[in-house]
Design an enzyme around this catalytic site. Structure first.
Site, PDB file in Angstrom:
ATOM      1  N   GLY A  13       0.788  -1.228   0.000  1.00 32.80           N
ATOM      2  CA  GLY A  13       0.000   0.000   0.000  1.00 32.80           C
ATOM      3  C   GLY A  13       0.819   1.277   0.000  1.00 32.80           C
ATOM      4  O   GLY A  13       0.333   2.311   0.450  1.00 32.80           O
ATOM      5  N   LEU A  91      -3.913  -7.095  -7.183  1.00 26.60           N
ATOM      6  CA  LEU A  91      -3.383  -8.133  -8.056  1.00 26.60           C
ATOM      7  C   LEU A  91      -4.435  -9.154  -8.482  1.00 26.60           C
ATOM      8  O   LEU A  91      -4.166 -10.347  -8.592  1.00 26.60           O
ATOM      9  CB  LEU A  91      -2.177  -8.816  -7.383  1.00 26.60           C
ATOM     10  CG  LEU A  91      -1.037  -7.842  -7.026  1.00 26.60           C
ATOM     11  CD1 LEU A  91       0.137  -8.579  -6.415  1.00 26.60           C
ATOM     12  CD2 LEU A  91      -0.591  -7.022  -8.232  1.00 26.60           C
ATOM     13  N   HIS A 110       0.754   0.453 -13.305  1.00 27.61           N
ATOM     14  CA  HIS A 110       1.469  -0.751 -13.704  1.00 27.61           C
ATOM     15  C   HIS A 110       2.964  -0.416 -13.745  1.00 27.61           C
ATOM     16  O   HIS A 110       3.352   0.601 -14.321  1.00 27.61           O
ATOM     17  CB  HIS A 110       0.983  -1.197 -15.088  1.00 27.61           C
ATOM     18  CG  HIS A 110       1.636  -2.456 -15.552  1.00 27.61           C
ATOM     19  ND1 HIS A 110       1.316  -3.696 -15.015  1.00 27.61           N
ATOM     20  CD2 HIS A 110       2.606  -2.678 -16.460  1.00 27.61           C
ATOM     21  CE1 HIS A 110       2.069  -4.618 -15.595  1.00 27.61           C
ATOM     22  NE2 HIS A 110       2.858  -4.029 -16.468  1.00 27.61           N
ATOM     23  N   ASP A 146      -4.178  -4.564 -18.380  1.00 25.14           N
ATOM     24  CA  ASP A 146      -3.109  -3.598 -18.633  1.00 25.14           C
ATOM     25  C   ASP A 146      -3.232  -2.952 -20.009  1.00 25.14           C
ATOM     26  O   ASP A 146      -2.255  -2.827 -20.752  1.00 25.14           O
ATOM     27  CB  ASP A 146      -1.724  -4.281 -18.493  1.00 25.14           C
ATOM     28  CG  ASP A 146      -1.511  -4.851 -17.103  1.00 25.14           C
ATOM     29  OD1 ASP A 146      -2.081  -4.319 -16.142  1.00 25.14           O
ATOM     30  OD2 ASP A 146      -0.771  -5.851 -16.989  1.00 25.14           O
TER      31      ASP A 146
HETATM   32  C1  GAR Z   1       3.404  -1.321  -7.401  1.00 25.08           C
HETATM   33  O1  GAR Z   1       4.709  -1.415  -7.939  1.00 25.08           O
HETATM   34  C2  GAR Z   1       2.378  -1.361  -8.514  1.00 25.08           C
HETATM   35  O2  GAR Z   1       2.786  -0.713  -9.668  1.00 25.08           O
HETATM   36  C3  GAR Z   1       2.257  -2.840  -8.735  1.00 25.08           C
HETATM   37  O3  GAR Z   1       2.273  -3.401  -7.445  1.00 25.08           O
HETATM   38  C4  GAR Z   1       3.052  -2.566  -6.585  1.00 25.08           C
HETATM   39  C5  GAR Z   1       2.242  -2.235  -5.386  1.00 25.08           C
HETATM   40  O4  GAR Z   1       3.008  -1.583  -4.427  1.00 25.08           O
HETATM   41  N1  GAR Z   1       1.073  -3.184  -9.442  1.00 25.08           N
HETATM   42  C6  GAR Z   1       1.000  -4.199 -10.304  1.00 25.08           C
HETATM   43  O5  GAR Z   1       1.928  -4.947 -10.531  1.00 25.08           O
HETATM   44  C7  GAR Z   1      -0.354  -4.351 -10.982  1.00 25.08           C
HETATM   45  N2  GAR Z   1      -0.275  -5.335 -12.001  1.00 25.08           N
HETATM   46  P1  GAR Z   1       2.293  -0.874  -3.189  1.00 25.08           P
HETATM   47  O6  GAR Z   1       1.345  -1.872  -2.595  1.00 25.08           O
HETATM   48  O7  GAR Z   1       3.420  -0.542  -2.258  1.00 25.08           O
HETATM   49  O8  GAR Z   1       1.597   0.348  -3.707  1.00 25.08           O
END
Ligand code: GAR
Length: 226
Positions: A13, A91, A110, A146
């Protein structure tokens, strides 16, 4: 006008936190109606609670099938009063009825320069591929993964010594800048979709430091004479 929005997150998050911080600073005209996670232990939920934001855990194992889960997710988000949805490290794929209910009102971030490297674990894939420029993309969500119209992208350099972890950390730092910006544009009603493209209505605000991206657009740096 304050846009009521729900945030869906599966993990740490940190993007959620960046958005909360900008809202609390008055830079985004939005109010988070709920943070919903498919992972009850997700740090995103405790971050929400720490800011007095309703935190809802919806573990998929609690539902007999995908359709039941998707219906519960849609109900939770609608019941919160949200008029837009921000995916912050969520996810799971959203079901078509969810996307239809919030048509052109869902943003995702993404950690790659789409359309390169869609899917999961893309920072490791980009590092293994040997890209020299990587980055992140904020886009509207449509029925394909995506795929929706791009709102903003940011690039970072990558090198032969990078792995998924080092690249992910470098990209994440930029995510925390571009995602709150994109949410601010959405909340201000400044984003219009035209086909595959997003048009940003102009504002009188001055641009931030260009140095954020300009040294990174070509990597490695060009040498003299080119
Ligand atoms: C982030 O890097 C986001 O871009 C990625 O998950 C991470 C979440 O980090 N999202 C994906 O891969 C979506 N397919 P966070 O929970 O610290 O914000």
């Amino acid at each position: 006008m304050t846009l009521p929005l729900a945030i869906l997150a599966s993990g740490g998050g940190s993007n959620l936190q960046a958005i909360i911080d900008r809202i609390e600073e008055g830079k985004i005209a939005a109010r988070i109606t709920a943070v919903v996670s498919n992972k009850p232990q997700a740090r995103a939920l405790s971050r929400a609670r720490a800011h007095g934001i309703p935190a809802i855990a919806l573990p998929q194992d609690d539902y007999p099938d995908r359709a039941a889960y998707d219906a519960a997710l849609l109900a939770a988000v609608q019941d919160s009063g949200a008029q837009a949805v921000v995916l912050a490290g969520y996810l799971r794929l959203l079901a078509p009825p969810f996307i239809a209910a919030f048509k052109n009102r869902i943003l995702n971030i993404h950690p790659a320069l789409l359309p390169s490297f869609p899917g999961l674990r893309v920072q490791a894939a980009a590092a293994a591929y040997g890209v020299t420029i990587a980055g992140a993309t904020v886009h509207f969500v449509d029925e394909e993964m995506d795929n929706g119209p791009i709102v903003i992208q940011a690039a970072v350099p990558a090198g032969p010594d990078d792995d998924g972890e080092s690249l992910a950390a470098r990209i994440l730092t930029l995510e925390h800048r571009i995602y709150p910006q994109a949410v601010a544009w959405l909340a201000a009603g400044r984003l219009a979709i035209a086909g595959r493209k997003t048009r940003l209505a102009p504002s009188s605000l001055p641009p931030a430091d260009l140095a954020l991206v300009s040294p990174c657009l070509v990597n490695p740096m060009l040498e003299e004479g080119f």
